[in-house]
Design a protein around this motif. Structure first.
Motif, mmCIF file in Angstrom:
data_model
loop_
_atom_site.group_PDB
_atom_site.id
_atom_site.type_symbol
_atom_site.label_atom_id
_atom_site.label_comp_id
_atom_site.label_asym_id
_atom_site.label_seq_id
_atom_site.Cartn_x
_atom_site.Cartn_y
_atom_site.Cartn_z
ATOM 1 N N ARG A 179 -2.386 1.144 -8.666
ATOM 2 C CA ARG A 179 -1.456 1.554 -7.618
ATOM 3 C C ARG A 179 -1.078 3.023 -7.752
ATOM 4 O O ARG A 179 -1.042 3.765 -6.772
ATOM 5 N N THR A 180 -0.811 3.449 -8.988
ATOM 6 C CA THR A 180 -0.444 4.841 -9.218
ATOM 7 C C THR A 180 -1.622 5.762 -8.929
ATOM 8 O O THR A 180 -1.465 6.837 -8.342
ATOM 9 N N THR A 224 6.997 8.131 -4.731
ATOM 10 C CA THR A 224 6.536 7.193 -5.749
ATOM 11 C C THR A 224 6.777 7.824 -7.116
ATOM 12 O O THR A 224 6.296 8.927 -7.382
ATOM 13 N N ARG A 249 4.367 12.343 1.597
ATOM 14 C CA ARG A 249 4.098 11.497 0.429
ATOM 15 C C ARG A 249 4.201 12.328 -0.851
ATOM 16 O O ARG A 249 3.407 13.236 -1.076
ATOM 17 N N SER A 275 -1.824 6.176 -5.250
ATOM 18 C CA SER A 275 -0.751 7.029 -4.749
ATOM 19 C C SER A 275 -1.072 8.501 -4.977
ATOM 20 O O SER A 275 -0.886 9.340 -4.081
ATOM 21 N N VAL A 322 4.514 12.171 -5.110
ATOM 22 C CA VAL A 322 4.392 11.409 -6.353
ATOM 23 C C VAL A 322 5.009 12.235 -7.474
ATOM 24 O O VAL A 322 4.669 13.410 -7.656
ATOM 25 N N LYS A 381 -3.581 10.110 -2.639
ATOM 26 C CA LYS A 381 -3.122 10.357 -1.274
ATOM 27 C C LYS A 381 -1.879 11.250 -1.210
ATOM 28 O O LYS A 381 -1.356 11.509 -0.124
ATOM 29 N N ALA A 382 -1.399 11.716 -2.356
ATOM 30 C CA ALA A 382 -0.158 12.504 -2.392
ATOM 31 C C ALA A 382 -0.309 13.819 -1.628
ATOM 32 O O ALA A 382 -1.358 14.462 -1.659
ATOM 33 N N ASP A 442 0.845 -1.192 0.000
ATOM 34 C CA ASP A 442 0.000 0.000 0.000
ATOM 35 C C ASP A 442 0.877 1.237 0.000
ATOM 36 O O ASP A 442 1.491 1.568 1.000
ATOM 37 N N PRO A 443 0.992 1.945 -1.144
ATOM 38 C CA PRO A 443 1.878 3.088 -1.230
ATOM 39 C C PRO A 443 1.474 4.231 -0.325
ATOM 40 O O PRO A 443 2.244 5.156 -0.102
ATOM 41 N N THR A 444 0.255 4.215 0.198
ATOM 42 C CA THR A 444 -0.170 5.308 1.078
ATOM 43 C C THR A 444 0.184 5.018 2.531
ATOM 44 O O THR A 444 -0.075 5.826 3.405
#
Length: 309
Positions: free
Chosen positions: A82-83, A64, A41, A86, A43, A89-90, A33-35
């Motif tokens: 996934r992107t 990311t 965070r 991300s 991106v 939530k960036a 989970d990238p978040t």
């Protein structure tokens, strides 16, 4: 060649992203989970900007990079779940702008992320993005003054998001900026020895660097524009380009390895047949290196080619 994100792909990615949100608590954990990562965070559209962000942010950021390999073409990127997650939530987004990575804005709209500031390198550069003559060269990461401005903006934005880290960001930026200054000095050294020397390119990717080094691009505009847009080069233009090498008009070919094709291969062959050195470049950061090392390698290769080494 600039293929925008399709609505179908975008809708599918958005749906998958929502599914990913629902299952995050039951799946493997933070690495899935990238978040779930610590730090601010960020991106970035490509690993070039991702690496620059890491240089400034250090261990206070988690980055990311959407395009993270030379095998991926930024012009043809399509969203994945996934992107999309991300980006939703960036806390900070970095894009190149200038038409290079429009997929970021498209995905941000789908993610409905109206809070995260977006750093657009083309806008930050201060260059005219609609020049009266010719086309805007959107490959901003080969322009060190623009990267310097981006560094400053990263410090400002990260310090606003994470005030406790302000001193860290400023110190990291000082180190990074001193490295940029060394790269600019190397460009000046090349210019001192080879000012107004002719070179050829396959695409405009390295032009900011070449111009800063005092070199003159002799390639017909119609050739490099066709290669960049993925269209056929007219036969007479291809012939003119090949003759640059046999006639001794250029001392190096700067060749974008990420967009090799039949017509660029013919130009590459013409350079090799004439004994003209070839300097390979890429649009994205090669594996196992960082931005400064990458650009140092590019400049060393260029300087060596012009010197006949």
């Amino acid at each position: 060649m600039k293929k925008l994100l399709t609505l179908t792909a975008l809708a599918a990615a958005t749906a998958l992203a929502l599914s990913g949100c629902a299952s995050a608590s039951t799946d493997a954990g933070a690495t899935d989970d990238p978040t779930n990562e610590s730090g601010v965070r960020i991106v970035a559209s490509t690993n070039v900007y991702g690496d620059i962000a890491e240089q400034i942010g250090g261990d206070r950021v988690s980055v990311t990079s959407i395009i993270d390999s030379p095998d991926k073409d930024p012009h043809e990127y399509e969203a994945d779940a996934r992107t999309q997650l991300s980006l939703s939530k960036a806390q900070l987004v970095i894009e190149n702008g200038g038409g290079y990575d429009d997929f970021v804005d498209t995905m941000l709209s789908a993610a409905d992320n109206k809070i995260a500031p977006v750093l657009n390198a083309a806008d930050i550069s201060g260059y005219d993005e609609e020049p009266a003559e010719g086309e805007f060269n959107e490959h901003m990461w080969y322009d060190f003054p623009t990267v310097q401005k981006l560094s400053d903006e990263l410090v400002n934005q990260l310090s606003a998001i994470d005030p406790e880290g302000a001193e860290t960001y400023e110190k990291n930026a000082e180190t990074f900026d001193s490295q940029l200054a060394a790269l600019e000095q190397q460009e000046k050294d090349i210019k001192a020895s080879f000012d107004q020397t002719g070179v050829a390119i396959t695409e405009p990717v390295p032009l900011y660097m070449l111009e800063a080094a005092g070199l003159v691009n002799k390639t017909p505009d119609a050739f490099s524009e066709a290669i960049e847009e993925g269209t056929d080069v007219p036969a007479d233009v291809l012939k003119q380009t090949q003759e640059l090498f046999s006639s001794g008009q250029v001392k190096a070919l700067v060749y974008n390895e990420q967009t090799a094709g039949a017509q660029t291969e013919l130009v590459l062959k013409a350079a090799k047949d004439a004994g003209v050195p070839v300097v390979p470049v890429t649009e994205t950061l090669p594996d196992g290196t960082d931005y400064v090392s990458w650009m140092t390698t590019n400049l060393n290769a260029l300087q060596g080619a012009l010197s006949g080494k």
